[in-house]
Motif scaffolding. Sequence first.
Motif, PDB file in Angstrom:
ATOM      1  N   ILE A 148       3.935  -3.389  -0.057  1.00 19.28           N
ATOM      2  CA  ILE A 148       5.122  -3.135  -0.889  1.00 19.28           C
ATOM      3  C   ILE A 148       4.795  -1.962  -1.803  1.00 19.28           C
ATOM      4  N   ALA A 149       5.675  -0.980  -1.830  1.00 17.04           N
ATOM      5  CA  ALA A 149       5.451   0.164  -2.726  1.00 17.04           C
ATOM      6  C   ALA A 149       6.695   0.400  -3.556  1.00 17.04           C
ATOM      7  N   LYS A 150       6.492   0.755  -4.821  1.00 16.43           N
ATOM      8  CA  LYS A 150       7.655   1.187  -5.610  1.00 16.43           C
ATOM      9  C   LYS A 150       7.229   2.190  -6.675  1.00 16.43           C
ATOM     10  N   VAL A 151       8.173   3.029  -7.068  1.00 15.97           N
ATOM     11  CA  VAL A 151       7.871   4.070  -8.048  1.00 15.97           C
ATOM     12  C   VAL A 151       7.838   3.421  -9.433  1.00 15.97           C
ATOM     13  N   ASN A 152       6.700   3.556 -10.105  1.00 14.87           N
ATOM     14  CA  ASN A 152       6.593   2.987 -11.456  1.00 14.87           C
ATOM     15  C   ASN A 152       7.204   3.912 -12.497  1.00 14.87           C
ATOM     16  N   ARG A 153       6.988   5.213 -12.288  1.00 18.40           N
ATOM     17  CA  ARG A 153       7.494   6.167 -13.286  1.00 18.40           C
ATOM     18  C   ARG A 153       7.533   7.564 -12.674  1.00 18.40           C
ATOM     19  N   ALA A 154       8.543   8.326 -13.061  1.00 17.86           N
ATOM     20  CA  ALA A 154       8.598   9.731 -12.645  1.00 17.86           C
ATOM     21  C   ALA A 154       8.319  10.575 -13.877  1.00 17.86           C
ATOM     22  N   PHE A 155       7.561  11.648 -13.694  1.00 17.18           N
ATOM     23  CA  PHE A 155       7.283  12.557 -14.822  1.00 17.18           C
ATOM     24  C   PHE A 155       8.149  13.802 -14.605  1.00 17.18           C
ATOM     25  N   THR A 156       7.557  14.995 -14.428  1.00 14.65           N
ATOM     26  CA  THR A 156       8.435  16.141 -14.155  1.00 14.65           C
ATOM     27  C   THR A 156       8.676  16.229 -12.647  1.00 14.65           C
ATOM     28  N   SER A 157       7.629  16.675 -11.909  1.00 12.95           N
ATOM     29  CA  SER A 157       7.807  16.717 -10.446  1.00 12.95           C
ATOM     30  C   SER A 157       6.943  15.664  -9.764  1.00 12.95           C
ATOM     31  N   SER A 158       6.184  14.883 -10.554  1.00 11.26           N
ATOM     32  CA  SER A 158       5.292  13.882  -9.945  1.00 11.26           C
ATOM     33  C   SER A 158       5.743  12.472 -10.290  1.00 11.26           C
ATOM     34  N   MET A 159       5.311  11.535  -9.453  1.00  7.47           N
ATOM     35  CA  MET A 159       5.671  10.119  -9.642  1.00  7.47           C
ATOM     36  C   MET A 159       4.450   9.266  -9.381  1.00  7.47           C
ATOM     37  N   GLU A 160       4.331   8.180 -10.138  1.00  7.30           N
ATOM     38  CA  GLU A 160       3.297   7.201  -9.803  1.00  7.30           C
ATOM     39  C   GLU A 160       3.925   6.107  -8.946  1.00  7.30           C
ATOM     40  N   VAL A 161       3.285   5.836  -7.803  1.00  7.60           N
ATOM     41  CA  VAL A 161       3.767   4.776  -6.921  1.00  7.60           C
ATOM     42  C   VAL A 161       2.728   3.649  -6.910  1.00  7.60           C
ATOM     43  N   GLY A 162       3.170   2.434  -7.175  1.00  6.89           N
ATOM     44  CA  GLY A 162       2.280   1.263  -7.109  1.00  6.89           C
ATOM     45  C   GLY A 162       2.359   0.683  -5.707  1.00  6.89           C
ATOM     46  N   ILE A 163       1.196   0.349  -5.145  1.00  3.70           N
ATOM     47  CA  ILE A 163       1.161  -0.164  -3.759  1.00  3.70           C
ATOM     48  C   ILE A 163       0.400  -1.486  -3.759  1.00  3.70           C
ATOM     49  N   LEU A 164       1.045  -2.534  -3.277  1.00  2.00           N
ATOM     50  CA  LEU A 164       0.369  -3.835  -3.179  1.00  2.00           C
ATOM     51  C   LEU A 164       0.226  -4.200  -1.706  1.00  2.00           C
ATOM     52  N   VAL A 165      -1.010  -4.481  -1.304  1.00  2.00           N
ATOM     53  CA  VAL A 165      -1.264  -4.860   0.092  1.00  2.00           C
ATOM     54  C   VAL A 165      -1.697  -6.317   0.123  1.00  2.00           C
ATOM     55  N   THR A 166      -1.000  -7.115   0.901  1.00  2.00           N
ATOM     56  CA  THR A 166      -1.412  -8.511   1.076  1.00  2.00           C
ATOM     57  C   THR A 166      -1.567  -8.788   2.564  1.00  2.00           C
ATOM     58  N   TRP A 210      -2.921 -13.605   0.957  1.00  2.00           N
ATOM     59  CA  TRP A 210      -3.879 -13.232  -0.067  1.00  2.00           C
ATOM     60  C   TRP A 210      -3.877 -11.718  -0.258  1.00  2.00           C
ATOM     61  N   ARG A 211      -4.395 -11.311  -1.396  1.00  4.89           N
ATOM     62  CA  ARG A 211      -4.355  -9.904  -1.769  1.00  4.89           C
ATOM     63  C   ARG A 211      -5.481  -9.127  -1.109  1.00  4.89           C
ATOM     64  N   VAL A 212      -5.163  -7.966  -0.584  1.00  3.30           N
ATOM     65  CA  VAL A 212      -6.193  -7.103   0.001  1.00  3.30           C
ATOM     66  C   VAL A 212      -6.551  -6.000  -0.993  1.00  3.30           C
ATOM     67  N   CYS A 213      -5.561  -5.350  -1.555  1.00  2.00           N
ATOM     68  CA  CYS A 213      -5.822  -4.356  -2.601  1.00  2.00           C
ATOM     69  C   CYS A 213      -4.524  -3.972  -3.309  1.00  2.00           C
ATOM     70  N   HIS A 214      -4.696  -3.368  -4.467  1.00  3.90           N
ATOM     71  CA  HIS A 214      -3.569  -2.880  -5.250  1.00  3.90           C
ATOM     72  C   HIS A 214      -3.951  -1.450  -5.629  1.00  3.90           C
ATOM     73  N   ALA A 215      -3.107  -0.485  -5.284  1.00  5.87           N
ATOM     74  CA  ALA A 215      -3.494   0.906  -5.536  1.00  5.87           C
ATOM     75  C   ALA A 215      -2.360   1.662  -6.234  1.00  5.87           C
ATOM     76  N   PHE A 216      -2.731   2.777  -6.840  1.00  8.20           N
ATOM     77  CA  PHE A 216      -1.727   3.654  -7.460  1.00  8.20           C
ATOM     78  C   PHE A 216      -1.913   5.049  -6.883  1.00  8.20           C
ATOM     79  N   ALA A 217      -0.828   5.605  -6.345  1.00  7.56           N
ATOM     80  CA  ALA A 217      -0.909   6.962  -5.798  1.00  7.56           C
ATOM     81  C   ALA A 217       0.088   7.841  -6.540  1.00  7.56           C
ATOM     82  N   THR A 218      -0.246   9.129  -6.638  1.00  4.34           N
ATOM     83  CA  THR A 218       0.704  10.071  -7.249  1.00  4.34           C
ATOM     84  C   THR A 218       1.274  10.964  -6.157  1.00  4.34           C
ATOM     85  N   PHE A 219       2.588  11.055  -6.122  1.00  7.56           N
ATOM     86  CA  PHE A 219       3.270  11.937  -5.167  1.00  7.56           C
ATOM     87  C   PHE A 219       3.996  13.026  -5.940  1.00  7.56           C
TER      88      PHE A 219
END
Length: 576
Positions: free
Chosen positions: A95-113, A123-132
Amino acid sequence: MTSEEKGADTILELQAMQETGEASRNPTQVQMSQIVLPCHANHCGELSVGQLLKWMDSTACLSAERHAGCSCVTASVDDIHFDHTLGVGNVVNIIAKVNRAFTSSMEVGILVTCEDLYTDRQWRVCHAFATFVARRTGAAKVQLKQVVPRTQIEQLEYSLAAERRRMRLIHAEIITDLLESSTAQLGECQEYQDAVPAERTRVESVELVLPPHANHQVSTFGGQIMAWMENVATIAASRLCNAHPTLRTIDMFHFRGPSHIGDRLVVKAIVNNSFKNSMEVGVCAEAYKGGEPLRHINSAFMTFELLDGDRKPRTLPRIRPELVDGKRRYKEAIARKKIRLDRKYIISCKQTEVPLSVPWDPSNQMYLSYNNVSALKLMDTRKNWVLTSEKSKVTLYTLEENHMLCFKVEMYANVPAEESFHLLSDLRTRKQWDPHYEECEVIQEVDEDDILYRVVTPSVSKGGKGKDFILLASRRKPCDSRDPYLIALRSITLPTHPPTDEYNREEILCAGFTIWEESSSVTKFTYYNQATPGVLPYISTDIAGLSSSSCSIFSACSRFLEANIESLAAAPPSAC
Ligand code: COA
Ligand code: ADP
């Protein structure tokens, strides 16, 4: 933590991500589910991390593009810790969703189960944050629309995203400084008998970027590059242990520049160092086309373990580094191990799992500052506060949750927010309105936003000892109108300031102000404190309703601000 508890944790996270179902689903949320097939697995029947990274990157990219409404590229991925491996037949849910948008970048939270279809367990495999980053179409940057958080959890992620962004933008600089200072302290590389020459683990592999590796804009998918890097790193790690290693952690990394269809991607890896139960493999990816020079695309550091039949880490052979670069990387891997531990321990741990006072040293300064600010932000999103008393337009609330008692004091003053923030963020001014602050000295101005103080408070009993606190004060200006000004306080330990016989050394886990601009002349102040034994005696009579000293103190704070705002405009305090 037992696996059952971990499972419970995951369900909460899942609920948090999915919130109240389809109807009110976050518009940026994207989900992907895949059955792990033999073609996705390695020879041990485990899902290859490279494949998982590709799925994570695609899901996150689609979420970013849904928000941006245009094509986006992966700019960076924060540290990823893999809690579990997945087997053939398991289902991976992302599951991924955008946590916040800045100017041209966004933080996306990713939860893998991971889901076992036969037992219905997840069960949880990992939780990551990526910037696009939204791709430019012309010369100007894309200006993204803001994300509007709709729930308490989204509000928290929105708020923390600004703090995580701050950390990732200075990450490379901080790591370079830390490596320089800490490797200088390390002596010569230790010689081990039977050590494996690092050269034996060196791998170099080339890939031709073809259309299936690229997106609709002909740029190589970030996930594809990460998968190639993970593949080469796994070969290097296997060469050290002559067995199949398990990837545990990938350090935060940044895609420095794009690569496109037709590029040749050269991926190189070598074991930089091996410790008792883990090894660090460094990987670097460079691209070229025709006779053009190599372009550095990415470098990553991955930690592998070798697990036995009971999934316990086995002892690894030591490494003999090559001359010059090898020796440098060998030492840097030791320094990175410490930095990585600090980062994982201080950043990822839940507030209740962090000890009260964490030792302060230059290598964990950035993470402690993050921890300080994020703890206050977390407190700020808590609900269910109970009104305890109200006097002179100051309100005291309490909250008892998970065996801890927190209190907050709310007040309004006819002062502008920014100037008030400057005044309050110099803790030395607090003596003027808070009788509990008997003495306050600056120990060190770490940087513009972080200051170390020693604060002395009087004894609560007649003839008793006074108390002293060593505090880290971290202050933040808002990123935009949805953030408050913030001054966070937490205890740290400093070797230069050990406890003395004269005072009882006490600790603060989380305290501080959030300051909201209500209008150009009216500001709302909220002071929070998670009551530790050292603080409780000062507040317990108020909480019990026996006195209203907190209300009087914060009323004095409001008068202090109103009386001093003009002088501040003329001369800002030096410590801020
Ligand atoms: N982590 C997170 N965000 C970063 C970052 C990092 N390490 N470095 C830059 N950014 C953000 C900036 O904060 C800025 O965000 P903002 O507009 O919201 O303020 C945004 O990226 C653009 O920054 P800018 O200074 O305009 O551009 P840049 O020259 O730093 O380029 C990239 C940033 C990501 C566009 C550029 O490095 C790139 O093209 N990288 C390759 C991306 C790619 O192709 N990935 C797929 C795999 S190859
Ligand atoms: P650094 O050398 O400072 O670690 P680089 O970005 O050059 O940073 O490389 C990152 C990692 O990639 C190195 O730590 C090393 O493990 C690996 N690496 C770099 N160059 C090579 C190479 N020629 N062969 C094998 N591995 C390499």
